[in-house]
Design an enzyme around this catalytic site. Structure first.
Site, PDB file in Angstrom:
ATOM      1  N   GLN A  92       0.842  -1.204   0.000  1.00  0.00           N
ATOM      2  CA  GLN A  92       0.000   0.000   0.000  1.00  0.00           C
ATOM      3  C   GLN A  92       0.874   1.250   0.000  1.00  0.00           C
ATOM      4  OE1 GLN A  92      -2.637   0.274   3.367  1.00  0.00           O
ATOM      5  NE2 GLN A  92      -3.652   2.118   2.604  1.00  0.00           N
ATOM      6  N   HIS A  98      -8.466   1.780  -0.496  1.00  0.00           N
ATOM      7  CA  HIS A  98      -8.890   1.775  -1.907  1.00  0.00           C
ATOM      8  C   HIS A  98      -8.835   0.365  -2.459  1.00  0.00           C
ATOM      9  CE1 HIS A  98      -4.581   2.637  -1.650  1.00  0.00           C
ATOM     10  NE2 HIS A  98      -4.431   1.948  -2.768  1.00  0.00           N
TER      11      HIS A  98
END
Ligand code: 5GP
Ligand code: ZN
Length: 112
Positions: A92, A98
């Site tokens: 990430q 997301h």
């Protein structure tokens, strides 16, 4: 979360073409696409990652919205992949939850 780039996108602070939006999520094209179709689906509310999610409805909204986006782009015919990179070893890089929706080519497995 004044500094969060995805909060700015979600609240209109950075003008962005939304492929989909509703009261809970927005979806838009990734800046650096890794496949012919690469869409990000994010909750409007800031969560630094999936680890911070405290309400199962967030997952329901995110996943069901991603399926809606996939269907709206006709991706159900050839298939697609949904990915949520989480934390450092998860890869990430943007600290706002997301979901990546990837499609349009044969995607390798296992991931790198
Ligand atoms: P992560 O590596 O955190 O799972 O994914 C972050 C994604 O956000 C990357 O694929 C990157 O290309 C994308 N991204 C980063 N900044 C922006 C931006 O300002 N606009 C858009 N549309 N995508 C971004
Ligand atoms: Zn944020």
């Amino acid at each position: 979360m004044d500094e969060c780039i995805f909060c700015k996108i979600a609240n209109g602070g950075i003008p962005t073409d939304f492929i989909y939006s509703d009261e809970n999520v927005v979806a838009f094209r990734d800046l650096n696409p890794q496949a012919p179709v690469h869409v990000l689906v994010i909750p409007k509310k800031h969560y630094s990652s999936g680890i911070a999610v405290d309400d199962p409805a967030v997952w329901g909204n995110l996943m069901s919205s991603a399926v809606k986006v996939a269907n709206s782009l006709g991706l159900e015919k050839d298939g697609y992949r949904m990915v949520i990179n989480t934390g450092e070893q998860g890869g990430q890089t943007v600290p706002h939850l997301h979901l990546h929706l990837l499609a349009g080519r044969n995607l390798g497995w296992p991931p790198g």
